[in-house]
Motif scaffolding. Structure first.
Motif, PDB file in Angstrom:
ATOM      1  N   THR A  61       0.982  -1.117  -0.022  1.00 48.98           N
ATOM      2  CA  THR A  61      -0.020   0.060   0.221  1.00 48.98           C
ATOM      3  C   THR A  61       1.020   1.345   0.004  1.00 48.98           C
ATOM      4  N   PRO A  62       0.921   2.009  -1.137  1.00 53.91           N
ATOM      5  CA  PRO A  62       1.924   3.051  -1.165  1.00 53.91           C
ATOM      6  C   PRO A  62       2.099   4.202  -0.188  1.00 53.91           C
ATOM      7  N   GLN A  63       0.800   4.553   0.235  1.00 54.98           N
ATOM      8  CA  GLN A  63       1.021   5.578   1.201  1.00 54.98           C
ATOM      9  C   GLN A  63       1.124   5.194   2.885  1.00 54.98           C
ATOM     10  N   TRP A  64       1.363   3.756   2.901  1.00 54.35           N
ATOM     11  CA  TRP A  64       1.321   3.409   4.315  1.00 54.35           C
ATOM     12  C   TRP A  64       2.953   3.362   4.549  1.00 54.35           C
ATOM     13  N   LEU A  65       3.203   3.512   6.104  1.00 52.32           N
ATOM     14  CA  LEU A  65       4.270   3.726   6.416  1.00 52.32           C
ATOM     15  C   LEU A  65       4.565   2.713   7.740  1.00 52.32           C
ATOM     16  N   LEU A  66       5.071   1.743   7.872  1.00 51.64           N
ATOM     17  CA  LEU A  66       5.068   0.756   9.008  1.00 51.64           C
ATOM     18  C   LEU A  66       5.986   1.378  10.010  1.00 51.64           C
ATOM     19  N   VAL A  67       5.236   1.508  11.284  1.00 54.24           N
ATOM     20  CA  VAL A  67       5.929   2.391  12.282  1.00 54.24           C
ATOM     21  C   VAL A  67       6.309   1.179  13.236  1.00 54.24           C
ATOM     22  N   ASP A  68       5.661   0.227  13.598  1.00 48.80           N
ATOM     23  CA  ASP A  68       6.028  -0.737  14.778  1.00 48.80           C
ATOM     24  C   ASP A  68       5.118  -1.904  14.560  1.00 48.80           C
ATOM     25  N   VAL A  69       5.507  -3.172  15.029  1.00 46.81           N
ATOM     26  CA  VAL A  69       4.846  -4.321  15.212  1.00 46.81           C
ATOM     27  C   VAL A  69       4.571  -4.778  16.532  1.00 46.81           C
ATOM     28  N   TYR A  70       3.441  -4.970  17.066  1.00 47.85           N
ATOM     29  CA  TYR A  70       3.158  -5.275  18.230  1.00 47.85           C
ATOM     30  C   TYR A  70       2.802  -6.769  18.493  1.00 47.85           C
ATOM     31  N   MET A  71       3.462  -7.686  19.191  1.00 51.35           N
ATOM     32  CA  MET A  71       3.118  -8.955  19.426  1.00 51.35           C
ATOM     33  C   MET A  71       2.743  -9.511  20.590  1.00 51.35           C
ATOM     34  N   ASP A  72       1.653 -10.147  20.880  1.00 50.04           N
ATOM     35  CA  ASP A  72       1.441 -10.669  22.249  1.00 50.04           C
ATOM     36  C   ASP A  72       0.984 -12.077  22.328  1.00 50.04           C
ATOM     37  N   ILE A  73       1.703 -12.733  23.421  1.00 52.12           N
ATOM     38  CA  ILE A  73       1.617 -14.340  23.547  1.00 52.12           C
ATOM     39  C   ILE A  73       0.877 -14.217  25.016  1.00 52.12           C
ATOM     40  N   ALA A  74      -0.535 -14.181  24.894  1.00 55.43           N
ATOM     41  CA  ALA A  74      -1.397 -14.029  25.983  1.00 55.43           C
ATOM     42  C   ALA A  74      -2.665 -14.885  26.237  1.00 55.43           C
ATOM     43  N   SER A  75      -2.769 -15.450  27.213  1.00 58.27           N
ATOM     44  CA  SER A  75      -4.011 -16.194  27.319  1.00 58.27           C
ATOM     45  C   SER A  75      -5.323 -15.367  27.659  1.00 58.27           C
ATOM     46  N   SER A  76      -6.315 -15.970  27.202  1.00 55.79           N
ATOM     47  CA  SER A  76      -7.715 -15.123  27.279  1.00 55.79           C
ATOM     48  C   SER A  76      -8.133 -14.970  28.570  1.00 55.79           C
ATOM     49  N   LYS A  77      -7.543 -15.896  29.698  1.00 51.95           N
ATOM     50  CA  LYS A  77      -7.836 -15.848  30.990  1.00 51.95           C
ATOM     51  C   LYS A  77      -6.846 -14.868  31.735  1.00 51.95           C
ATOM     52  N   THR A  78      -6.031 -14.321  31.170  1.00 46.52           N
ATOM     53  CA  THR A  78      -5.171 -13.319  32.027  1.00 46.52           C
ATOM     54  C   THR A  78      -5.997 -12.232  32.506  1.00 46.52           C
ATOM     55  N   GLY A  79      -5.864 -11.585  33.842  1.00 48.87           N
ATOM     56  CA  GLY A  79      -6.521 -10.887  34.441  1.00 48.87           C
ATOM     57  C   GLY A  79      -5.968  -9.394  33.773  1.00 48.87           C
ATOM     58  N   SER A  80      -5.024  -9.098  33.350  1.00 50.49           N
ATOM     59  CA  SER A  80      -4.521  -7.677  32.765  1.00 50.49           C
ATOM     60  C   SER A  80      -4.308  -7.964  31.299  1.00 50.49           C
ATOM     61  N   SER A  81      -4.516  -6.366  30.728  1.00 43.67           N
ATOM     62  CA  SER A  81      -4.278  -6.538  29.336  1.00 43.67           C
ATOM     63  C   SER A  81      -2.937  -7.024  28.972  1.00 43.67           C
ATOM     64  N   PRO A  82      -2.996  -7.653  27.767  1.00 39.94           N
ATOM     65  CA  PRO A  82      -1.294  -8.022  27.158  1.00 39.94           C
ATOM     66  C   PRO A  82      -0.677  -6.785  27.075  1.00 39.94           C
ATOM     67  N   ARG A  83       0.860  -6.897  27.238  1.00 39.61           N
ATOM     68  CA  ARG A  83       1.673  -5.874  27.433  1.00 39.61           C
ATOM     69  C   ARG A  83       1.594  -4.860  26.114  1.00 39.61           C
ATOM     70  N   GLU A  84       1.773  -5.674  24.760  1.00 35.34           N
ATOM     71  CA  GLU A  84       2.072  -5.155  23.858  1.00 35.34           C
ATOM     72  C   GLU A  84       0.540  -4.473  23.236  1.00 35.34           C
ATOM     73  N   PHE A  85      -0.459  -5.016  23.668  1.00 34.12           N
ATOM     74  CA  PHE A  85      -1.767  -4.432  23.328  1.00 34.12           C
ATOM     75  C   PHE A  85      -1.903  -3.006  24.081  1.00 34.12           C
ATOM     76  N   ALA A  86      -1.355  -2.846  25.185  1.00 34.92           N
ATOM     77  CA  ALA A  86      -1.222  -1.929  26.314  1.00 34.92           C
ATOM     78  C   ALA A  86      -0.150  -0.678  25.729  1.00 34.92           C
ATOM     79  N   ARG A  87       0.965  -1.136  25.109  1.00 34.25           N
ATOM     80  CA  ARG A  87       1.838  -0.271  24.400  1.00 34.25           C
ATOM     81  C   ARG A  87       1.211   0.279  23.109  1.00 34.25           C
ATOM     82  N   MET A  88       0.680  -0.378  22.527  1.00 29.61           N
ATOM     83  CA  MET A  88      -0.037   0.082  21.157  1.00 29.61           C
ATOM     84  C   MET A  88      -0.930   1.171  21.502  1.00 29.61           C
ATOM     85  N   LEU A  89      -1.681   0.880  22.479  1.00 31.39           N
ATOM     86  CA  LEU A  89      -2.918   1.955  22.622  1.00 31.39           C
ATOM     87  C   LEU A  89      -2.213   3.251  23.163  1.00 31.39           C
ATOM     88  N   ASP A  90      -0.993   3.014  24.045  1.00 28.67           N
ATOM     89  CA  ASP A  90      -0.155   4.057  24.499  1.00 28.67           C
ATOM     90  C   ASP A  90       0.261   4.921  23.327  1.00 28.67           C
TER      91      ASP A  90
END
Length: 315
Positions: A61-90
């Motif tokens: 996609t010509p106009q898109w610039l890849l800034v970062d890749v966020y990868m989580d290995i997290a169980s759906s039972k985890t009580g807190s948000s996955p770290r990379e997901f939280a970093r992406m929202l930040d």
């Protein structure tokens, strides 16, 4: 060389140099988010495939610039948000991203609530989210429609997950490999291999409970007698519950046999005989079941299930 109209000279067969148009500027800052639920080999391969596929999509996609890749290995039972997901929202709140690209709705949030909360936040921030598998783009999709789609997908996935779990339980029960066969109960302990063996002091109490019931004592009477004798409950307490005694009197495992999936949710019941050492005989167990039926205040008549006017009571 002269022209016939005025003698003006001009060149023929000159080499033409084409100047390409300037490529579109890559100014749309894109972040890729990928998630898997475990660190198994298959899941890690899935994570790699997600990153590879989405990176190629950004590059195409010509106009898109890849800034970062966020990868989580997290169980759906985890009580807190996955770290990379939280970093992406930040990063979104810091206006470092304009577009988030993810494989599918199921890979975005841990559950429906998690997904909807994140999307509402990103909408407020003006962040565009694209779900590649579903071909959904929050920039082009009505909010109510998006919520409806997410909830529908979540329901379908939950049903599929439930069916897979039931199938797995059934397969292990049929193959005799289910750990439920050797689940510990009062009167037994596990040996080094995880098999059930008799715990002598508790087994004597199990035998006593069955004998007391057959000799006419009620469940309440058995509870009182055990507490009078100072016998500790299965949880180590001085007090016994009626429920504990009732479950013990219905536990076929004390005969050495284990019956699995006998709860109406499955079309088949699996009985493993001689699964563990017996504490009471099959005859004693059956006699107790017959006695329990006699004492029950529930009867079946022409009008269906009814209750007797008086319940059996014995001291």
């Amino acid at each position: 060389m002269k022209s016939s109209e005025g003698g003006i000279k001009y060149a023929r067969n000159k080499k033409v140099h084409y100047i390409p148009a300037k490529p579109p500027k890559r100014d749309k800052r894109v972040g890729i988010y990928c998630r898997v639920s475990t660190n198994s080999l298959d899941q890690l391969k899935s994570l790699t495939a997600q990153v590879f596929g989405l990176t190629r999509l950004v590059a195409a996609t010509p106009q898109w610039l890849l800034v970062d890749v966020y990868m989580d290995i997290a169980s759906s039972k985890t009580g807190s948000s996955p770290r990379e997901f939280a970093r992406m929202l930040d990063d979104c709140q810091s206006h470092n991203l304009e577009i988030i690209l993810t494989k599918s709705i199921s890979r975005f949030g841990r559950d429906t609530v998690d997904t909807l909360e994140a999307l509402n936040l990103l909408k407020t921030l003006g962040i565009r989210v694209i779900f590649e598998q579903e071909s959904l783009d929050t920039a082009d999709t009505d909010s109510d429609l998006m919520i409806s789609i997410i909830e529908s997908i979540a329901q379908a996935e939950n049903k599929s997950r439930s069916e897979n779990i039931k199938w797995g339980i059934k397969q292990r029960a049929a193959q005799g490999t289910s750990k439920l066969y050797n689940r510990k109960c009062y009167g037994y302990v596990h040996d080094k291999e995880g098999n059930l063996i008799i715990k002598d002091d508790e087994a004597k109490n199990v035998t006593k409970i069955f004998e007391m019931y057959l000799h006419g004592k009620s469940v309440i009477g058995i509870v009182a007698e055990l507490e009078r004798l100072g016998v500790k409950s299965p949880t180590g307490k001085d007090k016994w519950s009626k429920r504990t005694i009732d479950v013990m009197l219905s536990n076929e495992k004390y005969t050495g046999s284990v019956r699995l999936l006998d709860n109406g949710k499955y079309e088949a019941v699996y009985l493993c005989e001689d699964n563990n050492p017996a504490i009471i005989s099959k005859e004693t167990f059956q006699a107790v079941q017959i006695e329990k039926t006699k004492r029950s205040n529930v009867i079946k008549g022409e009008n269906g299930v009814q209750r007797k006017s008086k319940k059996y009571s014995s001291k």
